[in-house]
Scaffold this active site. Sequence first.
Site, PDB file in Angstrom:
ATOM      1  CG  ASP A 224     -74.651 -49.375 -70.873  1.00  0.00           C
ATOM      2  OD1 ASP A 224     -74.382 -48.961 -69.733  1.00  0.00           O
ATOM      3  OD2 ASP A 224     -74.665 -50.587 -71.176  1.00  0.00           O
TER       4      ASP A 224
ATOM      5  CE  LYS B 115     -79.893 -53.470 -70.345  1.00  0.00           C
ATOM      6  NZ  LYS B 115     -79.825 -53.827 -68.917  1.00  0.00           N
TER       7      LYS B 115
ATOM      8  NE  ARG C 281     -70.774 -57.860 -64.668  1.00  0.00           N
ATOM      9  CZ  ARG C 281     -71.589 -58.104 -63.655  1.00  0.00           C
ATOM     10  NH1 ARG C 281     -71.395 -59.166 -62.870  1.00  0.00           N
ATOM     11  NH2 ARG C 281     -72.609 -57.304 -63.397  1.00  0.00           N
TER      12      ARG C 281
HETATM   13  N1  BES Z   1     -75.880 -51.083 -68.516  1.00  0.00           N
HETATM   14  C1  BES Z   1     -76.451 -51.976 -67.586  1.00  0.00           C
HETATM   15  C2  BES Z   1     -76.577 -51.375 -66.189  1.00  0.00           C
HETATM   16  C3  BES Z   1     -77.667 -50.370 -65.993  1.00  0.00           C
HETATM   17  C4  BES Z   1     -78.978 -50.763 -65.862  1.00  0.00           C
HETATM   18  C5  BES Z   1     -77.346 -49.037 -65.869  1.00  0.00           C
HETATM   19  C6  BES Z   1     -79.965 -49.809 -65.647  1.00  0.00           C
HETATM   20  C7  BES Z   1     -78.333 -48.098 -65.636  1.00  0.00           C
HETATM   21  C8  BES Z   1     -79.647 -48.481 -65.533  1.00  0.00           C
HETATM   22  C9  BES Z   1     -75.602 -53.225 -67.447  1.00  0.00           C
HETATM   23  O1  BES Z   1     -74.951 -53.641 -68.606  1.00  0.00           O
HETATM   24  C10 BES Z   1     -76.509 -54.338 -67.052  1.00  0.00           C
HETATM   25  O2  BES Z   1     -77.359 -54.674 -67.813  1.00  0.00           O
HETATM   26  N2  BES Z   1     -76.308 -54.878 -65.864  1.00  0.00           N
HETATM   27  C11 BES Z   1     -77.134 -55.927 -65.371  1.00  0.00           C
HETATM   28  C12 BES Z   1     -76.238 -56.934 -64.692  1.00  0.00           C
HETATM   29  C13 BES Z   1     -76.953 -58.216 -64.336  1.00  0.00           C
HETATM   30  C14 BES Z   1     -77.344 -58.965 -65.578  1.00  0.00           C
HETATM   31  C15 BES Z   1     -76.018 -59.049 -63.488  1.00  0.00           C
HETATM   32  C16 BES Z   1     -78.128 -55.313 -64.399  1.00  0.00           C
HETATM   33  O3  BES Z   1     -77.761 -54.379 -63.667  1.00  0.00           O
HETATM   34  O4  BES Z   1     -79.270 -55.737 -64.406  1.00  0.00           O
HETATM   35 ZN    ZN Z   2     -74.579 -52.169 -69.975  1.00  0.00          ZN
HETATM   36 MN    MN Z   3     -76.208 -54.895 -69.789  1.00  0.00          MN
END
Ligand code: BES
Ligand code: ZN
Ligand code: MN
Length: 412
Positions: A206, A195, A269
Amino acid sequence: LVGAGELDKLTSNQSQTLANTIYKALSTRATSAVVSLDALNDHNIEPFVLALHNAAYRFDTYKSKKSDATLESITLHSTRADELSSRLDYLHAVHKGQSLAKDVGNQPANVCHPEYMAEQALQLAQQYPDLLKATVLDEAAMRDLGMNALLAVSLGSEREARLVILEYTGKPDQSKPVVLVGKGVTFDTGGISIKPASGMDEMKFDMCGAASVLGTMQALCEAKLALNVVGTMVCAENMPSGRATRPGDIVTTLSGQTVEILNTDAEGRLVLCDALTYIKRFDPDTVIDIATLTGACVVALGKVLAGLFSPDEELASELLQGGQLSHDRVWRMPVIEDYQELLDSPIADMGNIGGPYGGAITAACFLQRFTKEYRWAHLDIAGVAWHSGTNKGSTGRPVPLLMQFLRTRAGA
Ligand code: BES
Ligand code: ZN
Ligand code: MN
């Protein structure tokens, strides 16, 4: 004296604001106070009282200078005290569980790692030996079972993953349990699909899905609801390293289905799918997973409503109603067949991402592939689990919603 406008028009939202205003006005000016509930409409009483409880919450473990609040107690007064007293006891139980969820959620990731989560569960079970039993699976146990998707997330971390199971027996008659499954990623760097730096600190939150399960289990023990509930916390840390999972790696999940991990940041997931297969052994009546799953859900619903995904009309309406009653609200989103093809992979049974559009929906569709054998709902709490900015901190949501759902199920 508090001016509240026309009481008939007071919304639950405003009654919560009212509670916060009252707390603020008193907290440094008094040591004790009496608040009368008589002016409130019945449907506002519970949100108001819970908000008043929650207004006093502080997380100052790491502050040298503690809060300067002088207020020690608030007495609630009502001319209907007899009829309200069991409801107030219930709210006290919810508050206790919600505060535990916040406490665990607010811990930084150098303290709150998977083993810490397991330790919290073991301690909770010790607190309520007659009602609660805790079991913890370590990585060796999960490897033996074949939980390879979960383990793939944990590979890059120096910290071992843990699958934590809390069994609450409130109705010792074999009746089928409600099973709660919480995402417990104690820190989400994204892994090799790392990220951006800005705001990454918030990824310590998280694990708030798992924390809400822990809090709900405590609230259940306090409220002593007459039903059986299994709470599971799926705990892992998502880190990049020389041992970490790479984009393109393929794993065989506990269900036997294979997944091409196209993005290591779609890890929620992956941990959940193996847990959702594992919990079949509890012969669930209903399964609800709770996860800070997608940024896309925050884009869709903002930070007010959590996303509710369920192919089951009845279960969906139970949760929508629970949200209204507790004022911890959800909004229904689709999980339908038409989105499934977005998860196709040329080389495995599925990929772990569904492309740039409808990200909250394709995430839910991924989970659906592992939940065919029971009634299932998914709550995407990415937008509601914590506040950002100067106000940064866990909200303890959706403990009030889960408790209201269970309270109705228990017929209480
Ligand atoms: N934990 C994150 C989701 C998240 C992001 C929650 C920002 C709250 C704020 C999750 O694991 C994630 O990174 N999801 C990705 C999925 C994508 C790679 C398909 C996302 O939401 O960008
Ligand atoms: Zn996550
Ligand atoms: Mn993630």
